[in-house]
Scaffold this motif. Sequence first.
Motif, short mmCIF file in Angstrom:
data_model
loop_
_atom_site.label_atom_id
_atom_site.label_comp_id
_atom_site.label_asym_id
_atom_site.label_seq_id
_atom_site.Cartn_x
_atom_site.Cartn_y
_atom_site.Cartn_z
N HIS A 261 0.83 -1.21 0.00
CA HIS A 261 0.00 0.00 0.00
C HIS A 261 0.86 1.26 0.00
CE1 HIS A 261 1.05 -0.76 4.09
NE2 HIS A 261 0.33 0.21 4.62
N ARG A 262 2.17 1.08 0.02
CA ARG A 262 3.10 2.21 -0.04
C ARG A 262 3.68 2.35 -1.44
NH1 ARG A 262 1.32 4.00 4.66
NH2 ARG A 262 2.01 2.87 6.49
N ALA A 263 3.62 3.55 -2.01
CA ALA A 263 4.28 3.80 -3.29
C ALA A 263 5.70 4.25 -3.00
CB ALA A 263 3.52 4.87 -4.07
N HIS A 264 6.57 3.28 -2.75
CA HIS A 264 7.97 3.55 -2.44
C HIS A 264 8.84 3.06 -3.59
CE1 HIS A 264 7.19 3.71 2.21
NE2 HIS A 264 6.66 4.73 1.55
N ALA A 265 10.09 3.51 -3.59
CA ALA A 265 10.98 3.16 -4.70
C ALA A 265 11.13 1.64 -4.85
CB ALA A 265 12.35 3.81 -4.50
N ALA B 287 -2.06 -2.73 4.53
CA ALA B 287 -2.35 -3.17 3.16
C ALA B 287 -3.64 -3.98 3.11
CB ALA B 287 -1.18 -3.98 2.60
N PHE B 288 -3.84 -4.84 4.12
CA PHE B 288 -5.06 -5.64 4.17
C PHE B 288 -6.29 -4.73 4.30
CE2 PHE B 288 -8.32 -7.98 6.57
CZ PHE B 288 -8.43 -9.13 5.82
N LEU B 289 -6.19 -3.73 5.18
CA LEU B 289 -7.30 -2.80 5.37
C LEU B 289 -7.59 -2.01 4.10
CD1 LEU B 289 -7.15 -1.15 8.91
CD2 LEU B 289 -9.09 -2.26 7.83
N GLU B 290 -6.54 -1.51 3.45
CA GLU B 290 -6.76 -0.70 2.24
C GLU B 290 -7.34 -1.53 1.11
OE1 GLU B 290 -3.88 2.16 1.02
OE2 GLU B 290 -3.44 2.81 3.07
N TRP B 291 -6.95 -2.80 1.04
CA TRP B 291 -7.54 -3.69 0.04
C TRP B 291 -9.04 -3.83 0.33
CZ3 TRP B 291 -5.65 -6.45 -4.23
CH2 TRP B 291 -6.53 -7.39 -4.78
N MET B 292 -9.38 -4.06 1.61
CA MET B 292 -10.79 -4.20 1.99
C MET B 292 -11.57 -2.91 1.74
SD MET B 292 -10.70 -6.46 5.49
CE MET B 292 -12.46 -6.40 5.77
#
Length: 396
Positions: A150-154, A378-383
């Motif tokens: 869920h992070r847009a990192h390099a 990430a699990f929460l954002e997917w949900m």
Amino acid sequence: MGWKTLDDMDLAGKTVLTRVDINVPMEAGRVTDATRIQRLVPTLADLLAKGARPVLLAHFGRPKGKVVPDMSLQPLVPALEEAFGAPVVFVADCRGPAAEAAVAALQEGQILLLENTRFHAGEEANDADLAAEMAKLGDIYCNDAFSAAHRAHASTEALARLLPACAGRLMEMELKALESALATPQRPVTAVVGGAKVSTKLDLLGNLVAKVDNLVIGGGMANTFLAAQGIDVGKSLCEHEMTGTAKDIMARAEAAGCTIVLPSDVVVAREFKAGAANETVAADACPADAMILDAGPAAVAAISAVLEASKTLIWNGPLGAFEIAPFDIATNAAAQKAAECTKAGTLVSVAGGGDTVAALNQAGVAEDFSYISTAGGAFLEWMEGKVLPGVAALEA
């Protein structure tokens, strides 16, 4: 499924930059819980068996773009070697000459661990130059860190677009489990959502009412929904300022044909401590000087009936103050019912989130769920129905 797996890649002789999550608890320089490391074993075993040279990219803590010796990945080497059954070489950077030399010297059967990616400010900024420097180190990119997707990192997003990319075994398992639970589920679908505050799970509730058949609400959140119905919840944890939002969610659920299940009876106490004197009352009969700390037996029976009639379950959050007995009874009983249905083959059960994993472990049923995600955010954002940059980059 728009992403590739390890099965789709020619791995023999290739250097595979593998993004992992080894942000594990440490004490006195030793790993105290190696669960996240253990879940990486299938990916590393596959890479080594197919003749690849794995190079691990990972973050640790929040060094905010500076070198913080206490957040070095070097102390993790013994735990990684024990889990993977292979020698792990460490290099004190994730880019540049030292990293390039370490990759060049890597022998077949060895694993290379690069230093904390967050020691560079460009990591959290999703910097293209940092990603390009990392890309020089490998032939293939493999993301096995769903918990950081869920992070847009390099190392999770920009890098995935620079090399042939695939999902590792843990990422693959996670995405398949979540897809089967929310994207293409067997119906009826039930979601259990608990926890303290409605305000932290607004997006989640808003997304779920349009996708599930039943929404069981527990914990402090349930008190806010009861208050929205004009019920006096005494001294219970309750976001009274969110009752309008709770009413809106109930209206949207009704319009979508989603049944919201709130506790019909509750366990109340005058103090919040283990073994506190308590009583079970109807949900609309909480004494003014008491607080609701768990769902009651009638509520558990209603939830159990919903689970028995369901084909798919998504669980996030406890039903009561599960950390202290006897206010763990509803969470334990509902979890045990879900596990029973899963073992009987009538229910696909997917759960995730820190408190959820702790609650299911406490109930002794974590092994019996179809899938338990160790990814919190990430699990929460997917949900919540959000696009996860690390997954989107693999699909691109």
